[in-house]
Each structure stands twice: as structure tokens, then as C-alpha cells.
Design a protein around this motif. Sequence first.
Motif, PDB file in Angstrom:
ATOM      1  N   ALA A  55       8.628   9.657   5.648  1.00 46.45           N
ATOM      2  CA  ALA A  55       7.492   8.703   5.147  1.00 46.45           C
ATOM      3  C   ALA A  55       6.613   9.203   7.697  1.00 46.45           C
ATOM      4  O   ALA A  55       5.456   8.276   7.354  1.00 46.45           O
ATOM      5  CB  ALA A  55       6.893   7.408   5.422  1.00 46.45           C
ATOM      6  N   ASN A  56       7.176  10.144   8.144  1.00 51.38           N
ATOM      7  CA  ASN A  56       6.659  10.345   9.356  1.00 51.38           C
ATOM      8  C   ASN A  56       6.913   8.803   9.996  1.00 51.38           C
ATOM      9  O   ASN A  56       6.239   8.519  11.221  1.00 51.38           O
ATOM     10  CB  ASN A  56       5.100  10.925   9.465  1.00 51.38           C
ATOM     11  N   ALA A  57       7.670   8.137  10.350  1.00 49.49           N
ATOM     12  CA  ALA A  57       8.002   7.042  10.751  1.00 49.49           C
ATOM     13  C   ALA A  57       8.396   6.942  12.086  1.00 49.49           C
ATOM     14  O   ALA A  57       9.169   8.176  12.458  1.00 49.49           O
ATOM     15  CB  ALA A  57       8.988   6.073   9.742  1.00 49.49           C
ATOM     16  N   SER A  58       8.283   6.214  13.023  1.00 55.75           N
ATOM     17  CA  SER A  58       8.452   6.370  14.078  1.00 55.75           C
ATOM     18  C   SER A  58      10.119   5.430  14.260  1.00 55.75           C
ATOM     19  O   SER A  58      10.403   5.654  15.716  1.00 55.75           O
ATOM     20  CB  SER A  58       7.183   5.067  15.251  1.00 55.75           C
ATOM     21  N   ILE A  59      10.216   4.554  13.480  1.00 57.92           N
ATOM     22  CA  ILE A  59      11.921   3.382  13.298  1.00 57.92           C
ATOM     23  C   ILE A  59      12.073   3.429  11.883  1.00 57.92           C
ATOM     24  O   ILE A  59      11.369   3.372  11.046  1.00 57.92           O
ATOM     25  CB  ILE A  59      11.573   2.994  14.661  1.00 57.92           C
ATOM     26  N   GLU A  60      13.492   3.413  11.925  1.00 51.31           N
ATOM     27  CA  GLU A  60      14.363   2.864  11.226  1.00 51.31           C
ATOM     28  C   GLU A  60      15.053   2.457  11.181  1.00 51.31           C
ATOM     29  O   GLU A  60      15.998   2.825  12.012  1.00 51.31           O
ATOM     30  CB  GLU A  60      14.615   3.864  10.156  1.00 51.31           C
ATOM     31  N   ILE A  61      15.470   0.882  10.602  1.00 48.94           N
ATOM     32  CA  ILE A  61      16.320   0.421  10.908  1.00 48.94           C
ATOM     33  C   ILE A  61      16.921  -0.445   9.462  1.00 48.94           C
ATOM     34  O   ILE A  61      16.973  -0.176   8.714  1.00 48.94           O
ATOM     35  CB  ILE A  61      16.384  -1.309  11.084  1.00 48.94           C
ATOM     36  N   THR A 119       0.974  -1.048  -0.538  1.00 48.46           N
ATOM     37  CA  THR A 119       0.275  -0.218  -0.330  1.00 48.46           C
ATOM     38  C   THR A 119       0.940   1.449   0.382  1.00 48.46           C
ATOM     39  O   THR A 119       0.237   2.693   0.044  1.00 48.46           O
ATOM     40  CB  THR A 119      -1.082   0.157   1.201  1.00 48.46           C
ATOM     41  N   ARG A 120       2.016   1.421   0.574  1.00 43.07           N
ATOM     42  CA  ARG A 120       3.630   2.138   0.298  1.00 43.07           C
ATOM     43  C   ARG A 120       2.927   3.182   1.611  1.00 43.07           C
ATOM     44  O   ARG A 120       3.011   4.189   1.262  1.00 43.07           O
ATOM     45  CB  ARG A 120       3.534   2.967  -1.008  1.00 43.07           C
ATOM     46  N   THR A 121       2.018   2.652   2.512  1.00 46.67           N
ATOM     47  CA  THR A 121       1.609   3.628   3.731  1.00 46.67           C
ATOM     48  C   THR A 121       2.119   2.905   5.359  1.00 46.67           C
ATOM     49  O   THR A 121       2.679   2.126   4.815  1.00 46.67           O
ATOM     50  CB  THR A 121       0.414   3.737   4.071  1.00 46.67           C
ATOM     51  N   LEU A 122       2.868   3.783   5.884  1.00 46.16           N
ATOM     52  CA  LEU A 122       3.203   2.675   6.991  1.00 46.16           C
ATOM     53  C   LEU A 122       1.971   1.840   7.449  1.00 46.16           C
ATOM     54  O   LEU A 122       0.481   1.936   7.605  1.00 46.16           O
ATOM     55  CB  LEU A 122       3.329   4.517   8.535  1.00 46.16           C
ATOM     56  N   VAL A 123       2.550   0.681   8.625  1.00 49.60           N
ATOM     57  CA  VAL A 123       1.501   0.452   9.560  1.00 49.60           C
ATOM     58  C   VAL A 123       0.704   1.666  11.043  1.00 49.60           C
ATOM     59  O   VAL A 123       1.520   1.772  11.185  1.00 49.60           O
ATOM     60  CB  VAL A 123       2.000  -1.267   9.609  1.00 49.60           C
ATOM     61  N   GLU A 124      -0.335   0.760  10.444  1.00 45.51           N
ATOM     62  CA  GLU A 124      -0.696   2.074  12.454  1.00 45.51           C
ATOM     63  C   GLU A 124      -0.671   0.718  13.009  1.00 45.51           C
ATOM     64  O   GLU A 124      -0.555  -0.033  12.861  1.00 45.51           O
ATOM     65  CB  GLU A 124      -1.955   1.706  11.802  1.00 45.51           C
TER      66      GLU A 124
END
Length: 147
Positions: free
Chosen positions: A135-141, A62-67
Motif C-alpha cells: 500500500a506504499n507504506a512507510s513502515i511495516e512491523i 477506511t482501508r487507507t494509509l493514515v496521513e
Amino acid sequence: MKNILIIAMVLLGVLQLSCEQKNSVIFHESHELKKANAPFSDAVEIDNLFFLSGQIGMDHSTRTLVEGGIKAETLQTIKNIEAVLKHHNLGLENVIKCTVILSDINDFATFNEIYIQYFKQKPSRTTFAASGLAANASIEIEVVAFR
């Protein structure tokens, strides 16, 4: 002092030439068709090392962040890492280094609860917080893996 600098530069040049001759660098295209035009490689391979670009908790279909906040995003981020590794016939057990970026350092304990379930071999790790993830993410690894 000038002679030492010249010798160091010559040695660096010889070392660089030697590395270029022995090691070929492969910039792998993404296995995700929607990322074909991204300005980076999902993985760069040199010898038996794979340097993966950072992954976030994006559902690539979906190319969206998961909720669901940090837990859901951490799980999806790890799934995304697994997908890239699998594309190169690797798994999480091949990961030797992780760099973790949190948007809020207060999420550290919650993130770590999920992380330890998947990275059982305990690769070396750096974790820090930064504002303004993609993408306004909470985490990146991002990870480095070894074949």
C-alpha cells in the motif's frame, strides 16, 4: 558421510513428529471483517507463541494509509498491532521480538522516537529498509508475542 546424513534425516523426522504431536498450530482468522478474505492469518499460534503478520499504518475503518508521514504511520501501525494482540488477550508487554521494515532508512530516528514510547520492555528487534512496502507504506512491523 552418507550414514551421518541418514541419521540426521531420521532424527529430524522424529523431532518433527514429536513437535507435531505436542504442538498444535492455530491459524487465527482476522478480527477485521474487511480482511476475512486476506491470503494470510493475522496471527498464528503455537503453544504460547503468537506470530503476527506485519502491520502497516492503515486505518482499517477506511482501508487507507493514515496521513502525516512516518510519525503518523508508526503510531497507526502500533495501534494495529495492539488491536490484534488485544483480540488474543495480549498486549505490547507480551511482545518479545519485532521486525521493522522502513521504506526509507533515513526515517529511523523519527520512527524510533515513537517506538520507544510503546515498547518499554525492549523486545529484541531487527530493523531494515526496503522499497515497495504494501500500500506504499512507510513502515511495516511484525511481532512475535508470548503468553
